[in-house]
Scaffold this motif. Structure first.
Motif, short mmCIF file in Angstrom:
data_model
loop_
_atom_site.label_atom_id
_atom_site.label_comp_id
_atom_site.label_asym_id
_atom_site.label_seq_id
_atom_site.Cartn_x
_atom_site.Cartn_y
_atom_site.Cartn_z
N ASP A 2 7.93 2.29 -3.22
CA ASP A 2 8.32 0.88 -3.24
C ASP A 2 9.09 0.51 -1.99
OD1 ASP A 2 7.10 0.46 -5.67
OD2 ASP A 2 8.93 0.76 -6.84
N ARG A 3 9.92 1.41 -1.51
CA ARG A 3 10.71 1.18 -0.29
C ARG A 3 9.78 0.99 0.91
NH1 ARG A 3 15.29 -0.64 2.02
NH2 ARG A 3 15.66 0.48 3.93
N ALA A 4 8.74 1.80 1.00
CA ALA A 4 7.79 1.71 2.11
C ALA A 4 7.07 0.36 2.08
CB ALA A 4 6.79 2.85 2.06
N ILE A 5 6.68 -0.09 0.91
CA ILE A 5 6.00 -1.39 0.78
C ILE A 5 6.95 -2.52 1.16
CG2 ILE A 5 4.99 -3.01 -0.87
CD1 ILE A 5 3.84 -0.51 -2.31
N THR A 6 8.20 -2.45 0.70
CA THR A 6 9.20 -3.46 1.06
C THR A 6 9.42 -3.49 2.57
OG1 THR A 6 10.29 -3.18 -1.08
CG2 THR A 6 11.59 -4.19 0.69
N ASP A 7 9.52 -2.30 3.19
CA ASP A 7 9.70 -2.22 4.64
C ASP A 7 8.49 -2.80 5.39
OD1 ASP A 7 12.14 -1.04 4.18
OD2 ASP A 7 11.47 0.99 4.72
N ALA A 8 7.28 -2.49 4.92
CA ALA A 8 6.07 -3.01 5.56
C ALA A 8 6.02 -4.53 5.45
CB ALA A 8 4.83 -2.38 4.94
N ARG A 9 6.38 -5.06 4.31
CA ARG A 9 6.41 -6.53 4.14
C ARG A 9 7.44 -7.17 5.06
NH1 ARG A 9 5.62 -6.15 -2.22
NH2 ARG A 9 3.36 -6.27 -2.23
N ALA A 10 8.59 -6.52 5.22
CA ALA A 10 9.62 -7.05 6.12
C ALA A 10 9.11 -7.07 7.56
CB ALA A 10 10.89 -6.20 6.01
N LEU A 11 8.39 -6.03 7.95
CA LEU A 11 7.81 -6.00 9.30
C LEU A 11 6.78 -7.13 9.48
CD1 LEU A 11 7.34 -2.16 9.80
CD2 LEU A 11 8.96 -3.65 11.00
N LEU A 12 5.93 -7.33 8.46
CA LEU A 12 4.95 -8.42 8.53
C LEU A 12 5.64 -9.77 8.63
CD1 LEU A 12 2.33 -7.21 5.92
CD2 LEU A 12 1.95 -7.53 8.36
N LEU A 75 -10.78 1.81 5.39
CA LEU A 75 -12.08 1.72 4.70
C LEU A 75 -12.14 2.79 3.62
CD1 LEU A 75 -14.84 0.37 4.50
CD2 LEU A 75 -15.68 2.04 6.17
N VAL A 76 -12.31 2.36 2.37
CA VAL A 76 -12.37 3.27 1.23
C VAL A 76 -13.82 3.62 0.89
CG1 VAL A 76 -11.84 3.53 -1.24
CG2 VAL A 76 -10.22 2.37 0.27
N HIS A 77 -14.71 2.62 0.96
CA HIS A 77 -16.10 2.84 0.59
C HIS A 77 -16.96 1.76 1.24
CE1 HIS A 77 -19.82 2.84 -1.45
NE2 HIS A 77 -19.46 2.97 -2.70
N ALA A 78 -18.18 2.13 1.62
CA ALA A 78 -19.16 1.16 2.11
C ALA A 78 -20.53 1.60 1.62
CB ALA A 78 -19.15 1.07 3.63
N LEU A 79 -21.37 0.63 1.26
CA LEU A 79 -22.72 0.96 0.84
C LEU A 79 -23.51 1.52 2.02
CD1 LEU A 79 -23.59 -2.14 -1.39
CD2 LEU A 79 -22.95 0.16 -2.14
N PRO A 80 -24.47 2.40 1.78
CA PRO A 80 -25.21 3.01 2.88
C PRO A 80 -26.24 2.07 3.51
CG PRO A 80 -26.00 3.85 0.77
CD PRO A 80 -24.82 2.98 0.48
N VAL A 81 -26.64 2.42 4.73
CA VAL A 81 -27.70 1.70 5.44
C VAL A 81 -28.96 1.73 4.59
CG1 VAL A 81 -29.22 1.78 7.46
CG2 VAL A 81 -26.77 2.18 7.73
N GLY A 82 -29.65 0.59 4.54
CA GLY A 82 -30.88 0.49 3.78
C GLY A 82 -30.70 -0.10 2.39
N THR A 93 -15.22 -1.50 0.21
CA THR A 93 -13.89 -1.59 -0.38
C THR A 93 -12.90 -1.13 0.68
OG1 THR A 93 -14.80 -1.02 -2.55
CG2 THR A 93 -12.42 -0.85 -2.30
N ILE A 94 -11.83 -1.92 0.85
CA ILE A 94 -10.78 -1.56 1.79
C ILE A 94 -9.47 -1.41 1.05
CG2 ILE A 94 -11.87 -2.65 3.79
CD1 ILE A 94 -9.95 -5.04 3.41
N THR A 99 -3.18 -1.57 -2.24
CA THR A 99 -4.09 -2.35 -3.06
C THR A 99 -5.51 -2.27 -2.50
OG1 THR A 99 -2.30 -3.89 -3.55
CG2 THR A 99 -4.53 -4.67 -3.98
N GLU A 100 -6.47 -1.99 -3.38
CA GLU A 100 -7.87 -1.97 -2.96
C GLU A 100 -8.46 -3.36 -3.11
OE1 GLU A 100 -10.24 1.19 -4.55
OE2 GLU A 100 -8.95 2.71 -3.69
#
Length: 135
Positions: A2-12, A75-82, A93-94, A99-100
């Protein structure tokens, strides 16, 4: 965590409320790079040795549409070519922070190329894949 998320939001928030174009923080084993659309090159991409992947393209049936990321994400997942798909189908999915997020196809067609590997850091506006529109 939670601290890391709070810090990232503060940076944003700091980046958004300032005239800074980019922010690069390195602390111990943690490294964060945030940039506006016209910000600088992400040094984390060079360090991770992430490159675009050239995969064989499926035959095009119409003009191609690039699907771009709207966030700095992984990048978590992408459908394949074709893969054939309808507009609105989930093509990738990112992960943004912890959060995904599903990325929908903007058009119906066939995936012709992928621009990143699963696990790759995606910058804002970077292409994820291309879709040849259905004729």
């Amino acid at each position: 965590m939670d601290r890391a998320i709070t810090d990232a939001r503060a940076l944003l928030d700091t980046l958004v409320s300032s005239d800074w174009q980019e922010l690069h923080v390195v602390s111990g084993e943690t490294e964060i790079f945030i940039a506006r659309a016209d910000g600088g090159f992400n040094p984390m991409r060079a360090a991770a040795n992430v490159s675009d992947v050239e995969l064989p393209a499926a035959p095009a049936t119409g003009p191609e549409t690039s699907v771009m990321t709207q966030h700095v994400a992984t990048l978590v997942h992408a459908l394949p070519v074709g893969t054939d798909l309808k507009a609105g189908d989930t093509v990738a999915t990112i992960r943004v922070l912890d959060t995904e997020e599903a990325i929908p196809a903007p058009v119906a067609g066939r995936i012709t190329s992928l621009s990143a590997d699963v696990g790759a850091l995606l910058e804002y506006g970077m292409p994820i894949l291309s879709i040849a529109q259905a004729a």
